[in-house]
Design a protein around this motif. Structure first.
Motif, mmCIF file in Angstrom:
data_model
loop_
_atom_site.group_PDB
_atom_site.id
_atom_site.type_symbol
_atom_site.label_atom_id
_atom_site.label_comp_id
_atom_site.label_asym_id
_atom_site.label_seq_id
_atom_site.Cartn_x
_atom_site.Cartn_y
_atom_site.Cartn_z
ATOM 1 N N LEU A 207 -1.342 -1.239 -4.298
ATOM 2 C CA LEU A 207 -2.548 -0.457 -4.039
ATOM 3 C C LEU A 207 -2.125 0.955 -3.696
ATOM 4 O O LEU A 207 -1.424 1.182 -2.707
ATOM 5 C CB LEU A 207 -3.333 -1.075 -2.868
ATOM 6 C CG LEU A 207 -4.515 -0.274 -2.328
ATOM 7 C CD1 LEU A 207 -5.581 -0.107 -3.393
ATOM 8 C CD2 LEU A 207 -5.103 -0.942 -1.102
ATOM 9 N N HIS A 208 -2.515 1.892 -4.540
ATOM 10 C CA HIS A 208 -2.208 3.284 -4.245
ATOM 11 C C HIS A 208 -3.444 3.930 -3.636
ATOM 12 O O HIS A 208 -4.508 3.921 -4.242
ATOM 13 C CB HIS A 208 -1.788 4.026 -5.510
ATOM 14 C CG HIS A 208 -1.454 5.457 -5.257
ATOM 15 N ND1 HIS A 208 -2.349 6.475 -5.434
ATOM 16 C CD2 HIS A 208 -0.322 6.034 -4.789
ATOM 17 C CE1 HIS A 208 -1.768 7.616 -5.097
ATOM 18 N NE2 HIS A 208 -0.551 7.376 -4.706
ATOM 19 N N ILE A 209 -3.295 4.444 -2.427
ATOM 20 C CA ILE A 209 -4.413 5.145 -1.805
ATOM 21 C C ILE A 209 -4.132 6.631 -1.893
ATOM 22 O O ILE A 209 -3.138 7.112 -1.357
ATOM 23 C CB ILE A 209 -4.593 4.729 -0.332
ATOM 24 C CG1 ILE A 209 -4.785 3.220 -0.228
ATOM 25 C CG2 ILE A 209 -5.783 5.451 0.276
ATOM 26 C CD1 ILE A 209 -5.090 2.731 1.165
ATOM 27 N N ILE B 47 3.763 -4.823 7.708
ATOM 28 C CA ILE B 47 5.156 -4.378 7.599
ATOM 29 C C ILE B 47 5.099 -2.896 7.261
ATOM 30 O O ILE B 47 4.850 -2.512 6.124
ATOM 31 C CB ILE B 47 5.907 -5.182 6.525
ATOM 32 C CG1 ILE B 47 5.812 -6.670 6.868
ATOM 33 C CG2 ILE B 47 7.359 -4.733 6.434
ATOM 34 C CD1 ILE B 47 6.465 -7.576 5.865
ATOM 35 N N ASP B 48 5.292 -2.073 8.283
ATOM 36 C CA ASP B 48 4.986 -0.654 8.152
ATOM 37 C C ASP B 48 6.205 0.122 7.659
ATOM 38 O O ASP B 48 7.314 -0.081 8.131
ATOM 39 C CB ASP B 48 4.526 -0.122 9.509
ATOM 40 C CG ASP B 48 3.433 0.917 9.359
ATOM 41 O OD1 ASP B 48 3.041 1.178 8.201
ATOM 42 O OD2 ASP B 48 2.968 1.445 10.373
ATOM 43 N N ASN C 223 5.782 5.026 2.184
ATOM 44 C CA ASN C 223 5.546 6.447 1.929
ATOM 45 C C ASN C 223 6.275 6.905 0.686
ATOM 46 O O ASN C 223 6.340 8.093 0.406
ATOM 47 C CB ASN C 223 6.008 7.287 3.119
ATOM 48 C CG ASN C 223 5.061 7.167 4.270
ATOM 49 O OD1 ASN C 223 3.857 6.981 4.079
ATOM 50 N ND2 ASN C 223 5.584 7.230 5.468
ATOM 51 N N ASN C 224 6.872 5.942 -0.011
ATOM 52 C CA ASN C 224 7.499 6.254 -1.283
ATOM 53 C C ASN C 224 8.668 7.221 -1.159
ATOM 54 O O ASN C 224 8.833 8.108 -1.985
ATOM 55 C CB ASN C 224 6.443 6.841 -2.225
ATOM 56 C CG ASN C 224 6.807 6.643 -3.664
ATOM 57 O OD1 ASN C 224 7.750 5.911 -3.961
ATOM 58 N ND2 ASN C 224 6.091 7.288 -4.559
ATOM 59 N N THR C 225 9.474 7.080 -0.099
ATOM 60 C CA THR C 225 10.633 7.964 0.009
ATOM 61 C C THR C 225 11.796 7.442 -0.818
ATOM 62 O O THR C 225 12.762 8.146 -1.055
ATOM 63 C CB THR C 225 11.119 8.092 1.459
ATOM 64 O OG1 THR C 225 11.344 6.789 1.972
ATOM 65 C CG2 THR C 225 10.103 8.805 2.307
ATOM 66 N N ARG C 226 11.729 6.186 -1.228
ATOM 67 C CA ARG C 226 12.712 5.709 -2.196
ATOM 68 C C ARG C 226 12.031 4.619 -3.027
ATOM 69 O O ARG C 226 10.981 4.112 -2.644
ATOM 70 C CB ARG C 226 13.948 5.157 -1.491
ATOM 71 C CG ARG C 226 13.693 3.871 -0.744
ATOM 72 C CD ARG C 226 15.001 3.253 -0.272
ATOM 73 N NE ARG C 226 14.744 2.071 0.525
ATOM 74 C CZ ARG C 226 14.535 0.868 0.014
ATOM 75 N NH1 ARG C 226 14.544 0.680 -1.289
ATOM 76 N NH2 ARG C 226 14.305 -0.158 0.802
ATOM 77 N N VAL D 193 0.846 -1.184 0.000
ATOM 78 C CA VAL D 193 0.000 0.000 0.000
ATOM 79 C C VAL D 193 0.880 1.231 0.000
ATOM 80 O O VAL D 193 1.768 1.376 0.828
ATOM 81 C CB VAL D 193 -0.912 0.038 1.243
ATOM 82 C CG1 VAL D 193 -1.952 1.135 1.090
ATOM 83 C CG2 VAL D 193 -1.584 -1.296 1.439
ATOM 84 N N GLU D 194 0.636 2.104 -0.972
ATOM 85 C CA GLU D 194 1.455 3.300 -1.088
ATOM 86 C C GLU D 194 0.551 4.518 -1.113
ATOM 87 O O GLU D 194 -0.603 4.420 -1.521
ATOM 88 C CB GLU D 194 2.257 3.218 -2.384
ATOM 89 C CG GLU D 194 3.488 4.074 -2.400
ATOM 90 C CD GLU D 194 4.211 3.937 -3.729
ATOM 91 O OE1 GLU D 194 5.064 3.062 -3.841
ATOM 92 O OE2 GLU D 194 3.902 4.699 -4.646
ATOM 93 N N GLY D 195 1.052 5.640 -0.698
ATOM 94 C CA GLY D 195 0.253 6.856 -0.757
ATOM 95 C C GLY D 195 0.813 7.879 0.203
ATOM 96 O O GLY D 195 1.684 7.567 1.007
ATOM 97 N N PRO D 196 0.303 9.113 0.110
ATOM 98 C CA PRO D 196 0.802 10.152 0.998
ATOM 99 C C PRO D 196 0.524 9.804 2.458
ATOM 100 O O PRO D 196 -0.319 8.961 2.749
ATOM 101 C CB PRO D 196 0.023 11.396 0.567
ATOM 102 C CG PRO D 196 -1.044 10.948 -0.340
ATOM 103 C CD PRO D 196 -0.737 9.584 -0.802
ATOM 104 N N ALA D 197 1.241 10.458 3.367
ATOM 105 C CA ALA D 197 1.055 10.181 4.789
ATOM 106 C C ALA D 197 -0.355 10.557 5.218
ATOM 107 O O ALA D 197 -0.929 11.521 4.721
ATOM 108 C CB ALA D 197 2.082 10.973 5.588
#
Lengths: 286, 473
Positions: A191-193, A131-132, A175-178, A41-45
């Motif tokens: 899954l992009h939220i 797995i956060d 959080n897509n930092t890398r 799961v990816e997306g802004p904070a």
């Protein structure tokens, strides 16, 4: 475990756990359970990535095991570790005994410290493994996860391969930092939220903030959408719009106007430059 | 179904989305659990299996819409034929009557958020105004534009707001937002309908080719439309963050620092004084000192903005960044950027306040280098990497290559980034040939991907104490 026969059922169950999914979320969750695949799961904070895992644990009545990732996380913190002190005590107590029996003894279950990944694999009842913030670990450590994610097993040199007794439902958040490695991405459903639309945001507000009048929720959702449409350093997330709703409720405000919004902008925005910009935008001539 | 899926995967790969074999197999497995009539469910399922990067989602959606657009039922097709012949044969008179009533219906449906009616109107409008010519290989955008301009889509928000004159400030803003969102949905319906007809006419693969959405990192910076530029600007910050993370990771793997004797001796205590475990100092990370020299005239301005924006977002990776903008005069613009200052404001201030025009506002590199040496020679030290961005089109003025050579002599390195394709260099008034020998590297940089690759190699070259930057795209 409750098997869902359609994404609609997933959505209803999640709603009963106070998590309002959109079509995409319930579809991907449904698919993940069918295909036995982890979900990345990816997306802004602050859009509810971690909340999703918690809600899933709740609706399945499963235990949630959480592995919080951070830079420097290694095998001994994620998978397993030998209880070194206990082994030492055992050796001292057994002084003079034959080495081969002692060796068998100290590398056995009793001396193994389970860490989240192993705990999830060896749990007799199926669990939800979260797995956060997986993007925080180094690329090398990512490899540690691959075996667990693909085959639900882990190799411990002294014990052999530990195969999952029950299949955990795995949720990874980022959080897509890398960029995560392709190998990891390949093993997961993605899954992009993003930020919710006005209707869903209003419903989220109504569920999460008890006592919030419907009209106010509608206005809040509208204002937040407007703020998100502006080029800002950091757009307000769902958790911030919930905070804002709570603030307005606590202040006893019944109707949102420019003045109220400008005065409480600091709840929604976290950069002074953004606050100044929005304040100017709201008070400026239209 | 499988054959459509393989065609779809091929199309995704053609756009540049990396889809592995395993992922394609996953997608095939996922289809079994999705009712095929449910397009959205199918879209979400395939996206979850095939697309692993949020920035690729738009390209995926564009391809999905073409490959899985609903086929028109036969009855409806006959119906359409009638509409079209009426529109063409009856002259504009009939069309106008239709137009009036259609717009009235559209306004009503938009005001009431009646999406079922909007769907019907979208279909009718496309039948009447798109004028789709069978077999003509154009992209759908052209037809969408035709339909929307006939319906006067630009004026719709204002006309819808006419009924709300009493609404004030914030209320008004929110209402406008809401109407815009509804109109956007209607536009998507029109687009959908046109795509459906195009696919019926020319087949999936052919339409996919003309409606392909480029990935953000592959869009030509010089010719990108405004909307795309806005989207690219939003990815600059995350891109810089990821790049910094990658650089930190790569630097960690560089050679270790020098032997730390004090630490080694202390560690030796645990081995009874035996120097068994040598300890090293953390290596000193050399961060380059950057001077940006950006041509901000007309066609290369966008590229200059992106370069400046990326360099500033990455400024923690450099010891110092100074920026100079020029056209035929040069001015320092470093002060216009500061942490927390909106980038657009900075750009606007530059174009308003910076003295970049010396004579007539056409690029003059020779004069710029001369002025630069005169005024800012102190900016360049033997540790400075100079990055010049521009197309090297000098409007037939003297190139004065010796001036750039002088700059190169006092700097650590000079790199030139040219947003034009290599094959156009040295054509017309381009004088890249003159300048290239003075530079340590000359690169064609037209996309974000190339820009990112250059910045990464630049930072790494400094960390390994080299002046040659090798960039493989």
């Amino acid at each position: 475990m409750t098997e869902f026969s359609s994404p609609g059922e997933v959505a209803d169950a999640l709603k009963s756990a106070d998590y309002l999914p959109d079509d995409r979320i319930s579809q991907v969750v449904f698919l993940a359970e069918r295909l036995d695949k982890p979900v990345l799961v990816e997306g802004p904070a602050g859009v509810g990535k971690t909340e999703l895992a918690k809600a899933l644990a709740e609706i399945h009545g499963r235990r949630l095991i959480r592995l919080q990732c951070y830079e420097g996380l290694d095998e001994s913190k994620a998978l397993y570790e030998w209880n070194y002190r206990k082994q030492l005590l055992r050796l001292q107590a057994d002084e003079g005994a034959d080495w081969s029996t002692v060796e068998d003894d100290i590398f056995s279950e009793g001396f193994l410290l389970e860490r989240p990944l192993l705990e999830a694999l060896r749990s007799p009842e199926p669990v939800v493994l979260l797995i956060d913030e997986v993007d925080r670990v180094e690329i090398e450590t990512e490899a540690l996860l691959l075996e667990v994610l693909a085959d639900f097993q882990a190799s411990i040199p002294e014990l052999g391969t530990v195969v999952a007794i029950s299949r955990p439902l795995v949720i990874l958040t980022s959080n897509n930092t890398r960029d995560l490695s392709d190998a990891l991405k390949r093993r997961c459903l993605f899954l992009h939220i993003g930020y919710p639309d006005v209707t869903r945001e209003r419903e989220i507000l109504l569920t999460r903030v008890p006592g919030l009048p419907e009209q106010l929720a509608h206005q809040i959702a509208g204002v937040v959408r407007h703020i998100r449409s502006q080029p800002l350093r950091k757009s307000p997330s769902v958790s911030e719009s919930i905070d804002w709703a709570r603030t307005l409720l606590a202040l006893g405000i019944e109707e949102v106007d420019e003045g109220v919004t400008t005065d409480t902008l600091h709840v929604l925005l976290k950069y002074q430059a953004d606050i100044d910009k929005m304040a100017a935008e709201l008070s400026g001539p239209r | 179904m499988i054959s459509i899926l393989t065609g779809f995967v091929t199309e995704l790969r053609a756009v540049g989305i990396p889809v592995s074999m395993v992922e394609a197999i996953d997608a095939a497995g996922a289809i079994e659990y999705v009712p095929l009539a449910d397009r959205q469910a199918l879209r979400h399922s395939l996206a979850a299996c095939l697309v692993k990067n949020a920035h690729h989602m738009e390209a995926f959606d564009a391809a999905f819409d073409v490959f899985f657009s609903p086929q028109p039922p036969l009855v409806e097709a006959a119906d359409e034929g009638a509409e079209e012949s009426e529109g063409a044969g009856g002259g504009s008179g009939v069309g106008d009557v239709h137009l009036e009533s259609l717009i009235a219906g559209l306004m009503g449906a938009l005001a009431a958020a009646d999406y079922a009616t909007l769907q019907v109107i979208a279909r009718q409008a496309v039948g009447l105004f798109a004028g789709i010519q069978p077999g003509r290989p154009v992209g759908g955008r052209y037809y969408v534009y035709r339909v929307l301009s006939r319906l006067g889509a630009d004026t719709l928000p204002d006309r819808l707001m006419e009924g709300h004159d009493d609404a004030s400030g914030l209320e008004r803003t929110l209402l406008t937002d809401e109407y815009r969102a509804r109109i956007a949905r209607f536009e998507a319906m029109v687009e959908d309908e046109i795509r459906r007809r195009l696919v019926a006419d020319r087949g999936r693969e052919a339409v996919a080719k003309t409606t392909r959405r480029q990935l953000l990192e592959d869009i030509d910076l010089a010719h990108a439309p405004r909307a795309e530029i806005a989207r690219m600007e939003r990815v600059i910050q995350p891109l810089a963050r990821k790049l910094a993370a990658r650089l930190a990771h790569r630097r960690r793997h560089l050679r270790k620092g020098r032997l730390d004797i004090r630490k080694t001796v202390r560690h030796s205590l645990s081995t009874g004084g035996l120097l068994a475990d040598p300890q090293f100092k953390a290596p000193r990370v050399a961060k380059p000192d950057i001077v940006l020299l950006c041509d901000i005239s007309g066609s290369v301005a966008t590229f200059a903005h992106f370069t400046m924006q990326l360099m500033y977002a990455m400024s923690s990776q450099f010891s110092r960044v100074r920026a100079f903008a020029f056209i035929d005069g040069v001015d320092e613009v470093t002060g216009y950027f500061a942490p927390g200052v909106d980038f657009h404001d900075s750009i606007e201030r530059i174009s308003r306040e910076a003295a970049v025009v010396h004579f007539d506002g056409h690029s003059d590199y020779g004069n710029v280098f001369e002025q630069f040496i005169e005024r800012y020679a102190g900016a360049i030290t033997p540790r400075t990497s100079v990055i010049v961005t521009g197309d090297g089109r000098n409007n037939y003025r003297p190139a004065q290559r010796e001036l750039l050579a002088a700059i190169a002599r006092s700097a650590r390195a000079v790199y030139w980034l040219n947003p034009e394709p290599v094959r156009f260099w040295d054509t017309g008034d381009s004088v890249m040939r003159e300048y290239a020998p003075s530079c340590d590297g000359v690169f064609e940089v037209r996309t974000l991907r190339q820009l990112e690759a250059f910045v990464e190699e630049l930072a790494m070259a400094a960390a390994t104490h080299k002046t040659t930057v090798k960039v493989s795209f």
